[in-house]
Design a protein around this motif. Structure first.
Motif, mmCIF file in Angstrom:
data_model
loop_
_atom_site.group_PDB
_atom_site.id
_atom_site.type_symbol
_atom_site.label_atom_id
_atom_site.label_comp_id
_atom_site.label_asym_id
_atom_site.label_seq_id
_atom_site.Cartn_x
_atom_site.Cartn_y
_atom_site.Cartn_z
ATOM 1 N N ALA A 1 0.728 -1.113 0.143
ATOM 2 C CA ALA A 1 -0.130 -0.091 0.200
ATOM 3 C C ALA A 1 0.900 1.172 0.174
ATOM 4 O O ALA A 1 0.536 2.158 -0.816
ATOM 5 N N SER A 2 2.120 1.344 0.867
ATOM 6 C CA SER A 2 2.764 2.434 0.864
ATOM 7 C C SER A 2 3.534 2.535 -0.568
ATOM 8 O O SER A 2 3.831 3.761 -1.037
ATOM 9 N N ILE A 3 3.777 1.580 -1.344
ATOM 10 C CA ILE A 3 4.339 1.631 -2.661
ATOM 11 C C ILE A 3 3.556 2.362 -3.597
ATOM 12 O O ILE A 3 3.639 2.861 -4.411
ATOM 13 N N VAL A 4 2.026 1.916 -3.449
ATOM 14 C CA VAL A 4 1.208 2.498 -4.401
ATOM 15 C C VAL A 4 1.188 4.207 -4.083
ATOM 16 O O VAL A 4 1.113 4.737 -5.005
ATOM 17 N N GLU A 5 1.059 4.122 -2.802
ATOM 18 C CA GLU A 5 1.200 5.755 -2.436
ATOM 19 C C GLU A 5 2.222 6.511 -2.871
ATOM 20 O O GLU A 5 2.184 7.686 -3.345
ATOM 21 N N GLY A 6 3.428 5.990 -2.972
ATOM 22 C CA GLY A 6 4.773 6.327 -3.368
ATOM 23 C C GLY A 6 4.837 6.578 -4.962
ATOM 24 O O GLY A 6 5.192 7.661 -5.464
ATOM 25 N N LEU A 7 3.887 5.671 -5.560
ATOM 26 C CA LEU A 7 3.965 5.704 -6.991
ATOM 27 C C LEU A 7 3.105 6.925 -7.327
ATOM 28 O O LEU A 7 3.498 7.605 -8.352
ATOM 29 N N VAL A 8 1.968 6.971 -6.626
ATOM 30 C CA VAL A 8 1.211 8.068 -7.025
ATOM 31 C C VAL A 8 1.457 9.410 -6.773
ATOM 32 O O VAL A 8 1.580 10.474 -7.438
ATOM 33 N N ARG A 9 2.606 9.678 -5.631
ATOM 34 C CA ARG A 9 3.189 10.804 -5.356
ATOM 35 C C ARG A 9 4.340 11.057 -6.692
ATOM 36 O O ARG A 9 4.410 12.149 -7.070
ATOM 37 N N HIS A 10 5.021 10.122 -6.927
ATOM 38 C CA HIS A 10 5.844 10.005 -8.184
ATOM 39 C C HIS A 10 5.556 10.537 -9.351
ATOM 40 O O HIS A 10 6.196 11.213 -9.981
ATOM 41 N N LEU A 11 4.343 10.185 -9.584
ATOM 42 C CA LEU A 11 3.755 10.355 -10.743
ATOM 43 C C LEU A 11 3.012 12.028 -10.781
ATOM 44 O O LEU A 11 2.296 12.337 -11.875
ATOM 45 N N GLY A 12 3.066 12.437 -9.580
ATOM 46 C CA GLY A 12 2.569 13.734 -9.626
ATOM 47 C C GLY A 12 0.984 13.842 -9.423
ATOM 48 O O GLY A 12 0.280 14.744 -9.755
ATOM 49 N N LEU A 13 0.445 12.823 -8.886
ATOM 50 C CA LEU A 13 -1.019 12.677 -8.872
ATOM 51 C C LEU A 13 -1.595 12.750 -7.449
ATOM 52 O O LEU A 13 -2.706 12.037 -7.002
ATOM 53 N N ARG A 14 -0.795 13.162 -6.571
ATOM 54 C CA ARG A 14 -1.257 13.339 -5.080
ATOM 55 C C ARG A 14 -2.451 14.028 -4.936
ATOM 56 O O ARG A 14 -3.204 13.642 -3.839
ATOM 57 N N HIS A 15 -2.935 14.840 -5.668
ATOM 58 C CA HIS A 15 -4.103 15.704 -5.424
ATOM 59 C C HIS A 15 -5.043 15.353 -6.413
ATOM 60 O O HIS A 15 -6.390 15.996 -6.342
ATOM 61 N N HIS A 16 -5.018 14.360 -7.094
ATOM 62 C CA HIS A 16 -6.029 13.757 -8.046
ATOM 63 C C HIS A 16 -6.984 12.687 -7.393
ATOM 64 O O HIS A 16 -6.313 11.966 -6.580
ATOM 65 N N ARG A 17 -8.203 12.721 -7.577
ATOM 66 C CA ARG A 17 -9.105 11.555 -7.242
ATOM 67 C C ARG A 17 -8.767 10.302 -8.051
ATOM 68 O O ARG A 17 -9.029 10.542 -9.304
ATOM 69 N N ILE A 18 -8.853 9.105 -7.455
ATOM 70 C CA ILE A 18 -8.200 7.965 -8.466
ATOM 71 C C ILE A 18 -9.322 7.034 -7.937
ATOM 72 O O ILE A 18 -9.822 6.625 -6.931
ATOM 73 N N ASN A 19 -9.589 6.429 -9.272
ATOM 74 C CA ASN A 19 -10.570 5.252 -8.951
ATOM 75 C C ASN A 19 -9.750 3.743 -8.920
ATOM 76 O O ASN A 19 -8.972 3.624 -9.932
ATOM 77 N N LEU A 20 -9.981 2.920 -7.960
ATOM 78 C CA LEU A 20 -9.078 1.831 -7.948
ATOM 79 C C LEU A 20 -9.939 0.446 -8.435
ATOM 80 O O LEU A 20 -11.081 0.464 -7.995
ATOM 81 N N LEU A 21 -9.201 -0.147 -9.092
ATOM 82 C CA LEU A 21 -9.818 -1.289 -9.582
ATOM 83 C C LEU A 21 -8.691 -2.445 -9.326
ATOM 84 O O LEU A 21 -7.626 -2.505 -9.670
#
Length: 246
Positions: free
Chosen positions: A35-55
């Motif tokens: 879960a922390s890796i997913v969070e890190g990836l989202v930050r790395h891609l600059g999507l920290r403040h974007h709402r994300i649909n998880l599948l």
């Protein structure tokens, strides 16, 4: 491909220990780390403040449940979840029936490293075929593709370590099922009912009882544990119907 036509951006990752990612050993593989890796990836891609649909699917369901828990509790660094769609995962330990080889590997102790080294293509493909439906079996080429991904970076040698997630699900059931029960995030399940790991009707009855606010798509009777591979069109349509409903 269908997802890329509907969404501006689609991100698919191999968790650590899976696919073409690193597979360190010895290593304590945990849902919390993933879960922390997913969070890190989202930050790395600059999507920290974007709402994300998880599948998610199976192991990924549990990672998504941990991400949902962090989101609901406003944990630092948590991703903003717009919706969550689960599929054929051991969400409830009490209705989850691991395959024989999974049980042997996760609880095998000193035997586990020996068994992982004895794993070969024949054993792998036979075990995997048992959780596909009778009319949706992978081709020989697809089995080889999957086996290649498993063997990359000696992934077969970490199978016993990764399978500890089954025990983690039991230990943290209250946390992870509780995240689903208390969330206000739109929630959906896509389910292949022939799944021997999360069998029908036992799993589905419990899901609907515990999570009555979730919507559910049940695919054809012959679809088993991997609905996204066995019925990709049905799976995609079910997912898009969910996404378009809110």
């Amino acid at each position: 491909e269908g997802l890329t036509q509907r969404f501006h951006r689609v991100i698919a990752l191999d968790f650590v220990g899976f696919g073409f990612s690193d597979k360190p050993r010895p290593h304590h593989y945990s849902i919390f780390e993933q879960a922390s890796i997913v969070e890190g990836l989202v930050r790395h891609l600059g999507l920290r403040h974007h709402r994300i649909n998880l599948l998610s699917h199976d192991y990924g369901d549990t990672v998504a449940q941990e991400l949902l828990h962090r989101y609901e509790h406003n944990k630092t660094g948590s991703i903003l979840i717009n919706s969550l769609c689960l599929s054929n995962g051991g969400i409830f330990p009490e209705t989850h029936y691991p395959r024989f080889m999974q049980k042997v590997l996760k609880d095998g102790g000193l035997l586990s490293p020996i068994i992982t080294r004895l794993m070969n293509f024949f054993i792998f493909s036979r075990g995997l075929g048992a959780v596909f439906g009778p009319y949706t079996q992978p081709s020989q080429a697809e089995y080889w593709d999957m086996w290649t991904a498993v063997r990359t970076n000696d992934g077969n040698l970490v199978a016993d370590s990764i399978l500890q997630y089954i025990n983690q699900r039991k230990k943290h059931r209250e946390r992870w099922v509780g995240a689903l029960m208390s969330t206000s995030v739109p929630l959906h399940l896509i389910y292949g009912p022939l799944d021997p790991v999360n069998p029908h009707p036992e799993f589905l009855q419990l899901y609907k009882k515990v999570l009555p606010m979730s919507t559910v798509s049940v695919l054809d009777d012959h679809i088993s544990h991997y609905p996204q591979l066995e019925d990709p069109t049905g799976f995609l349509n079910a997912y898009l119907n969910f996404i378009n409903s809110f």
